[in-house]
Design a protein around this motif. Structure first.
Motif, PDB file in Angstrom:
ATOM      1  N   ARG A  17      -8.072  11.163   7.914  1.00 20.62           N
ATOM      2  CA  ARG A  17      -6.618  11.019   7.981  1.00 20.62           C
ATOM      3  C   ARG A  17      -6.130  11.032   9.433  1.00 20.62           C
ATOM      4  O   ARG A  17      -5.165  10.340   9.760  1.00 20.62           O
ATOM      5  CB  ARG A  17      -5.936  12.125   7.177  1.00 20.62           C
ATOM      6  N   THR A  65      -7.050   7.576  11.021  1.00 19.26           N
ATOM      7  CA  THR A  65      -6.203   6.478  10.573  1.00 19.26           C
ATOM      8  C   THR A  65      -4.743   6.698  10.935  1.00 19.26           C
ATOM      9  O   THR A  65      -3.953   5.769  10.881  1.00 19.26           O
ATOM     10  CB  THR A  65      -6.310   6.296   9.052  1.00 19.26           C
ATOM     11  N   GLY A  66      -4.362   7.936  11.265  1.00 18.85           N
ATOM     12  CA  GLY A  66      -2.985   8.195  11.668  1.00 18.85           C
ATOM     13  C   GLY A  66      -2.122   8.756  10.559  1.00 18.85           C
ATOM     14  O   GLY A  66      -0.940   9.022  10.756  1.00 18.85           O
ATOM     15  N   LEU A  67      -2.694   8.908   9.335  1.00 19.01           N
ATOM     16  CA  LEU A  67      -1.903   9.463   8.234  1.00 19.01           C
ATOM     17  C   LEU A  67      -1.485  10.892   8.560  1.00 19.01           C
ATOM     18  O   LEU A  67      -0.435  11.355   8.134  1.00 19.01           O
ATOM     19  CB  LEU A  67      -2.714   9.446   6.933  1.00 19.01           C
ATOM     20  N   SER A  97     -10.931   4.508   0.452  1.00 23.45           N
ATOM     21  CA  SER A  97     -10.876   5.909   0.035  1.00 23.45           C
ATOM     22  C   SER A  97     -11.717   6.184  -1.198  1.00 23.45           C
ATOM     23  O   SER A  97     -12.344   5.301  -1.772  1.00 23.45           O
ATOM     24  CB  SER A  97      -9.438   6.350  -0.151  1.00 23.45           C
ATOM     25  N   SER A 139      -7.170   5.094  -8.041  1.00 24.84           N
ATOM     26  CA  SER A 139      -5.843   5.334  -7.492  1.00 24.84           C
ATOM     27  C   SER A 139      -5.638   4.606  -6.177  1.00 24.84           C
ATOM     28  O   SER A 139      -4.598   4.733  -5.567  1.00 24.84           O
ATOM     29  CB  SER A 139      -5.618   6.833  -7.309  1.00 24.84           C
ATOM     30  N   ALA A 140      -6.629   3.840  -5.741  1.00 24.03           N
ATOM     31  CA  ALA A 140      -6.488   3.155  -4.465  1.00 24.03           C
ATOM     32  C   ALA A 140      -5.874   1.778  -4.630  1.00 24.03           C
ATOM     33  O   ALA A 140      -5.551   1.113  -3.658  1.00 24.03           O
ATOM     34  CB  ALA A 140      -7.846   3.036  -3.779  1.00 24.03           C
ATOM     35  N   LEU A 141      -5.732   1.339  -5.885  1.00 22.57           N
ATOM     36  CA  LEU A 141      -5.104   0.046  -6.131  1.00 22.57           C
ATOM     37  C   LEU A 141      -3.848   0.275  -6.948  1.00 22.57           C
ATOM     38  O   LEU A 141      -3.863   1.030  -7.926  1.00 22.57           O
ATOM     39  CB  LEU A 141      -6.063  -0.871  -6.912  1.00 22.57           C
ATOM     40  N   ASN A 142      -2.763  -0.369  -6.538  1.00 15.83           N
ATOM     41  CA  ASN A 142      -1.514  -0.247  -7.280  1.00 15.83           C
ATOM     42  C   ASN A 142      -1.697  -0.848  -8.667  1.00 15.83           C
ATOM     43  O   ASN A 142      -1.981  -2.033  -8.799  1.00 15.83           O
ATOM     44  CB  ASN A 142      -0.405  -0.984  -6.523  1.00 15.83           C
ATOM     45  N   PRO A 143      -1.538  -0.014  -9.738  1.00 16.90           N
ATOM     46  CA  PRO A 143      -1.818  -0.519 -11.087  1.00 16.90           C
ATOM     47  C   PRO A 143      -0.897  -1.652 -11.501  1.00 16.90           C
ATOM     48  O   PRO A 143      -1.187  -2.367 -12.453  1.00 16.90           O
ATOM     49  CB  PRO A 143      -1.624   0.707 -11.986  1.00 16.90           C
ATOM     50  N   ARG A 144       0.215  -1.824 -10.811  1.00 18.17           N
ATOM     51  CA  ARG A 144       1.173  -2.871 -11.188  1.00 18.17           C
ATOM     52  C   ARG A 144       1.033  -4.133 -10.346  1.00 18.17           C
ATOM     53  O   ARG A 144       1.897  -4.992 -10.376  1.00 18.17           O
ATOM     54  CB  ARG A 144       2.589  -2.339 -11.060  1.00 18.17           C
ATOM     55  N   GLN A 145       0.021  -4.186  -9.487  1.00 14.55           N
ATOM     56  CA  GLN A 145      -0.180  -5.390  -8.694  1.00 14.55           C
ATOM     57  C   GLN A 145      -1.493  -6.043  -9.086  1.00 14.55           C
ATOM     58  O   GLN A 145      -2.511  -5.369  -9.216  1.00 14.55           O
ATOM     59  CB  GLN A 145      -0.227  -5.041  -7.200  1.00 14.55           C
ATOM     60  N   GLU A 150      -2.452 -10.050  -5.355  1.00  9.47           N
ATOM     61  CA  GLU A 150      -1.392  -9.491  -4.513  1.00  9.47           C
ATOM     62  C   GLU A 150      -1.963  -8.405  -3.588  1.00  9.47           C
ATOM     63  O   GLU A 150      -1.605  -8.325  -2.423  1.00  9.47           O
ATOM     64  CB  GLU A 150      -0.312  -8.909  -5.424  1.00  9.47           C
ATOM     65  N   ARG A 192      -1.532  -9.472   0.273  1.00 11.35           N
ATOM     66  CA  ARG A 192      -0.559  -8.839   1.153  1.00 11.35           C
ATOM     67  C   ARG A 192      -1.109  -8.578   2.567  1.00 11.35           C
ATOM     68  O   ARG A 192      -0.476  -8.972   3.538  1.00 11.35           O
ATOM     69  CB  ARG A 192      -0.042  -7.562   0.513  1.00 11.35           C
ATOM     70  N   ARG A 249     -10.188  -5.560   0.451  1.00 10.97           N
ATOM     71  CA  ARG A 249      -8.857  -5.400   1.032  1.00 10.97           C
ATOM     72  C   ARG A 249      -8.963  -4.925   2.491  1.00 10.97           C
ATOM     73  O   ARG A 249      -8.211  -5.367   3.353  1.00 10.97           O
ATOM     74  CB  ARG A 249      -8.066  -4.390   0.207  1.00 10.97           C
TER      75      ARG A 249
END
Lengths: 283, 557, 319
Positions: free
Chosen positions: B342, B345-347, B381, B386-392, B396, B400, B451
């Motif tokens: 983290r 990566t700067g988080l 990660s 949970s690393a992929l948006n379930p709605r995309q 996409e 992106r 990605r």
């Protein structure tokens, strides 16, 4: 053409996933809204003009009888319902816009923004909402605009709490972090990453809050602080006719029928949303 | 509930068959368990047959979805919600388990058969003291008096090296560590000296150095009670090889192979078993060769970090990653290795110290970093779900970063690049139009890698990218990463708890504990490190051969 | 200790909320003094009369001074005089507060045990016909407004059947049974409004606890279903359930406003509504201060109970 067929297929799938009770509720609610929308144009009477005796019983001319001033009850129910449902819908939508925006903002930005917003909401929620509304309305001149704003603001606090807690679970997800790592702006994060993932429980919450808004507006009108004569909504009609019980029960039953249908549909939405992810319980 | 009728009343002894059943504690024949929610889905267990002799330890091994836990629980006559008993006979000692006779099953569970769950931290009730929970079964079944139960518990605590054995039972679950809870759970299972104990992945949730302690406890005590038999369920062949007499390999609810432990390890018969054995042999392809002294790509100096105003999680961490290098970061949970990811990566902005990317200093805060800097450092990660948006859709998710980092490219060019990315990660092109939920865990992780590649980075931080995956799939992912590195030549920071894996693939290794770097250098240098913890970690990595655990225990004396 | 600090923070915030609300309620008079006078004098208002009233109300002194005075008096249950009747407000309120509390507490005594019992039965017989029927009934019963339920009950049980009085008056000479008979219908109306919530949330809390892994451990220890529910599930569900109960009690205290109006029950809620229509602002202030304080104190209690019911906080001693 194809999208049309897809939509109708999805509607059919939704319909099939409902229980009998839910299907009845959806049908009844649809019917109520339809009657409210087109009903008044078919009525031969003016909703504000006395056309018969006081509290006439049920007859062919007046299917729901007449009210305290001898006006046609059915016409008034349809007119009053329009007002109740429209104002409740407006207030809920406004409350949702406010609550969701600030809830997402709190969750995404965090730090002092979150602390400040949460404290403000906490203080508003510490006040019993009916009392708060009564005090404000007792001091100001009642108007429809103020009613909508009061209900919206009170609603938005609960929407804020829910949307914040739902969004807080989402913003720690690695896919949101990935978007942040890419340098995406706040607007993108809200619209594209958070919103689509909290939609099912938020939809159920919208129904719930809509039901509450109808109840709240009606309660204010019933207590004499909502819609003022000569205009009428369901709540104020109950108040007007309170001295004749079966008559007062007619607008009250209209409210009851609407909110029961709304809540049964909400229940079904919540159960669906719970399968996606568990929503926070609502008191 | 459909159940094949026993020929005799369940509680009556069957004298004619007694001789055969006498040396068998568990005899499962033709067991089918199906999903109660999806009746059309394939059964969870398909006609499974299992025999467990008195005093024997049988290992059940397989990947997720193999039905190991379902089988282990079925041995206790228990089905989780969503599972339904279909047909087959489960014979325990001299009884046939009736799947709907709760009274009969209750009288056996906790007394004559017991269960050790994967996560003891969740399996103990947070509202009650450990002692009360451990002796509860004995008290409720009136096996022992309260005092006797307590006395036995304390003596087991002592044998299991739990701290303050006389008073350990007064603790609440949150007052004990994960390894202590796991041992306490075994105490609970052994208290009534059951004939059968089912161990369901008892060490999977633990760190390797803790795992070895719990394993040692199980190994030492499982046979101390003479007549106790055990089913030992795990996905880790190296672990089960240390404790089991015999191993059954399961896949998709069916038996693949069954043999004595040593024969199974040395002479596997089925291809699937051979595959399972091969997961311990990852080889890094020698391609471009990693030249020491090539330009330093990423340098961290004196990095300190922590959350909020809390304690420091990283303390004075420094490292160098050269171009085309793989830096392996290894340590147990809480050592700060994910925090390092983290910070890089700067988080999480570091409190002290500096990061240099190819000669220019990287701002601590994500917001201050330029688009170009963000592009050059990418993160993959741990949990692909949970690393992929379930709605995309995947299109996409991959599109992106392409349009964001390379807005000057034409749409056709991007489409071409998208397909290129998918195929370089060995994904079908059709995946582009799928939602993440339609993909398997391994596929999702490949999408996440694609990605990261879409940004054409110089360095990828891989944070435990294999630990949520089954071993076979994990192996595929690691091989893909190595292959991509050979082709594209970027550098990796490869963070993992698995020292064996890190040693196999890294140029340099960094061992961390408590936020500090304990040893740092090439694999051979690490092995010679004087640091005690590094040595302990090296010893604790399970090895795929019978007798490894005995050797380690012997060395410790 | 962590738990003491958490409790103290929570109590501190409760006090801050109370303070802010007292300021809000007080400033209600500040907002519209002109309006106040026009309400009192109607059309016949003259500048002199308004000035006299301002003097009488002490409006010529600085507001912070009056706020402190008002707060100190309110703490002694002295709210000044009613504008409409000129009687001391504490006299007006005393009796009515008692009646309102009687109504709310009687309802609570019926609703809480019933909700817990039915919630537990629904959990035990989860997904049975009983469970589904009770759940659907609960939605139907909590959805309508209180005045619908109230009028509905009054119409059938008072007007048509004559089982209960339609006018709800209690006198000191009545026996307990008579009192309960007299206030039965408003109680049932309130019960309908809050029972469903409590029952459903009790059920939801228990079910979520029953899905925890330690319940599976308990089953695999061979414990009976009853023991699992009472010894293993219930202690972990206490926090959410207590929360639901207290929040519903808070709701009861406010919910009486509508129900008292429906049944013409001379309690605090009815007083407040009447005062609003006559714009009797000191009375409105007094009533809302009492309602708001009760509500805040109850909600604070709910928070404290959930904090205390958490074993991690209660036994926060380093291992």
């Amino acid at each position: 053409m194809r999208s049309l067929r897809n939509t109708s297929k999805q509607v059919r799938l939704l319909w099939r996933s409902m229980s009998g009770f839910t299907r009845i509720s959806v049908s009844v609610l649809f019917l109520i809204l339809l009657i409210l929308l087109v009903g008044p144009s078919f009525s031969p009477y003016n909703y504000s003009a006395p056309i018969g005796d006081v509290w006439e019983g049920i007859s062919w001319q007046h299917p729901l009888g007449t009210d305290v001033l001898g006006r046609d009850m059915l016409t008034r129910i349809m007119k009053g319902g329009r007002l109740t449902v429209a104002l409740a819908f407006l207030a809920t939508s406004l409350g949702f816009l406010l609550g969701t925006f600030f809830g997402f903002l709190s969750a995404l930005v965090g730090r002092w923004v979150d602390v400040l917003l949460s404290r403000i909401v906490e203080i508003i929620m510490a006040f019993p909402s009916l009392i708060l509304a009564l005090i404000v309305l007792a001091l100001l001149d009642v108007s429809k605009g103020i009613l909508v704003v009061i209900i919206a603001v009170l609603d938005s606090t609960r929407v804020y709490r829910l949307s914040r807690s739902l969004a807080q679970d989402i913003v720690v997800m690695p896919y949101v972090e990935t978007a942040r790592l890419r340098g995406e702006k706040l607007g993108w994060l809200m619209r594209r990453e958070v919103l689509p993932n909290v939609l099912p429980p938020m939809l159920a919450e919208f129904g719930l809050r809509f039901g509450f808004a109808i109840l709240f507006l009606s309660a204010l009108s019933f207590l004499g602080l909502g819609i003022q004569p000569p205009e009428a909504d369901w709540g104020s009609m109950v108040k007007e006719n309170a001295l004749s019980l079966p008559v007062a029960l007619v607008p009250a039953a209209a409210i009851a029928l609407t909110t029961i249908c709304v809540n049964i549909i909400v229940d079904w939405l919540l159960a669906r949303a719970a399968r996606v992810r568990s929503a926070a319980p609502e008191v | 509930m459909a159940i094949s009728k026993p020929k005799h009343p369940p509680l009556a002894r069957n004298d004619a068959r007694r001789e055969r059943t006498n040396d068998l504690v568990l005899d499962i024949a033709g067991l089918n368990i199906v999903s109660s929610r999806q009746p059309d889905a394939p059964p969870l267990l398909k006609g499974l047959t299992l025999r467990l002799k008195r005093g024997e330890v049988l290992g059940l091994i397989g990947e997720s979805g193999a039905g190991k836990s379902t089988l282990g629980l079925a041995a206790l006559g228990y089905q989780r919600t969503g599972c339904r008993y279909d047909k087959g006979v489960v014979r325990f000692d001299d009884l046939i388990l009736q799947h709907n006779d709760e009274a009969m099953l209750s009288s056996l569970r906790g007394v004559r058969m017991a269960y050790v769950a994967q996560s003891a931290a969740a399996a103990f009730n947070p509202a009650h003291r450990l002692g009360a929970q451990i002796t509860e079964g004995a008290r409720c079944h009136a096996t022992f008096s309260r005092q006797e139960a307590k006395r036995r518990m304390v003596s087991l605590f002592r044998r299991f090296d739990l701290p303050e054995p006389d008073r350990f039972g007064d603790r609440f679950p949150h007052q004990a560590s994960g390894g202590q809870l796991q041992r306490a759970m075994i105490v609970m299972a052994m208290l009534c000296e059951p004939q059968l104990i089912v161990f369901d992945e008892p060490t999977t949730a633990l760190d390797v150095t803790t795992q070895i302690e719990v394993l040692a406890t199980i190994k030492k005590n499982i046979r101390a009670q003479g007549s106790t038999s055990a089913l030992y369920i795990t996905h880790d062949l190296a672990v089960v090889a240390q404790v089991a007499d015999r191993i059954m390999v399961l896949k998709d609810g069916m038996l693949v192979e069954e043999n004595e432990t040593s024969s199974l390890l040395t002479k596997p018969q089925r291809p699937y078993t051979k595959e399972l054995l091969s997961v311990y042999q990852v080889q890094r392809p020698r391609g471009r060769g990693t030249k020491k002294g090539a330009g330093v790509l990423l340098r961290g100096e004196g990095l300190d970090a922590g959350y909020g105003g809390g304690t420091r999680i990283l303390e004075g961490v420094r490292f160098d990653v050269s171009e085309h290098e793989i830096l392996g970061v290894v340590g147990e949970s809480g050592c700060g290795k994910s925090t390092l990811a983290r910070v890089v990566t700067g988080l999480l902005p570091s409190r002290e110290g500096s990061l240099w990317l190819g000669g220019e200093e990287l701002p601590r805060r994500l917001k201050r970093r330029s688009k170009e800097q963000l592009r050059r450092v990418q993160l993959v990660s741990q949990i692909p779900d949970s690393a992929l948006n379930p709605r995309q859709k995947i299109r996409e998710a991959l599109g992106r970063p392409l349009s964001y980092f390379f807005p000057q490219r034409r749409p056709a060019e991007r489409e071409h690049r998208l397909n290129e990315l998918l195929s370089s990660c060995e994904l079908d092109l059709k995946v582009a139009d799928a939602f993440p939920a339609e993909l398997s865990g391994g596929q999702k992780q490949r999408v996440c890698i694609a990605r990261a590649l879409a940004a054409e980075p110089d360095i990828i931080v891989c944070d435990e990218i294999t630990s949520a995956l089954d071993r076979l799939i994990a192996k595929g992912i690691v091989e893909l990463m190595l292959d991509l590195q050979k082709k594209l030549g970027m550098a990796y920071i490869f963070i993992s708890h698995d020292l064996g894996l890190v040693r196999a693939i890294s140029d340099d290794i960094m061992v961390m504990q408590g936020g500090r770097v304990l040893s740092y250098g090439a694999g051979s240098e690490i092995e010679k490190s004087k640091d005690a913890y590094t040595q302990k970690l090296l010893r604790s990595v399970p090895q795929m051969r019978v007798g490894w655990l005995d050797e380690v225990l012997q060395k410790r004396g | 200790m962590a738990v003491v600090r958490l409790l103290a923070t929570r109590v501190f915030w409760g006090i801050v909320c109370l303070w802010i609300i007292s300021v809000l309620i007080f400033s209600a008079t500040e907002l519209l003094p002109g309006d106040l006078a026009s309400v009192v004098f109607g059309q016949a208002k003259t500048p002199e009369a308004v000035e006299a009233l301002r003097k009488e109300l002490g409006l010529d002194r600085p507001p912070q001074e009056r706020y402190l005075e008002w707060l100190a008096a309110a703490a002694r249950f002295d709210f000044g005089r009613s504008l409409a009747t000129q009687r001391p407000i504490s006299q007006l309120i005393g009796k009515r507060l008692q009646r309102t509390l009687l109504l709310a507490l009687t309802t609570a005594c019926m609703a809480v045990p019933l909700a817990l019992l039915v919630g537990m039965l629904c959990t035990l017989w989860r997904d049975s016909t009983f469970d589904r029927a009770v759940n659907t009934a609960a939605v139907v019963v909590i959805s309508p407004p209180e005045f619908f339920t109230g009028y509905f009950l009054a119409f059938f049980f008072a007007v048509k059947l004559g089982w209960f009085p339609a006018v709800m008056l209690t006198t000191p000479s009545m026996s307990f049974a008579e009192v309960v008979h007299a206030i039965f219908l408003p109680c049932v109306t309130l019960l309908f409004a809050c029972f469903g919530h409590m029952m459903r949330l009790t059920r939801a809390a228990l079910i979520s606890v029953l899905e925890d892994p330690y319940i599976e451990t308990a089953r695999l220890k061979g414990l009976s279903s009853r023991r699992i529910l009472l010894v293993h599930a219930l202690p972990n569900a206490i926090a959410p359930i207590a929360n639901v109960i207290v929040i519903n009690l808070a709701y009861l205290v406010v919910g009486v406003i509508v129900v008292e109006t429906v049944f013409n029950y001379p309690g605090l809620g009815k007083l407040m509504v009447d005062s609003i229509s006559s714009r009797d602002i000191p009375v409105i202030q007094a009533c809302s201060l009492i309602f708001a304080t009760t509500y805040i104190v109850l909600n604070l209690t709910a928070d404290l109970i959930s904090l205390l019911a958490n074993p991690k906080l209660r036994h926060a001693v380093a291992a």
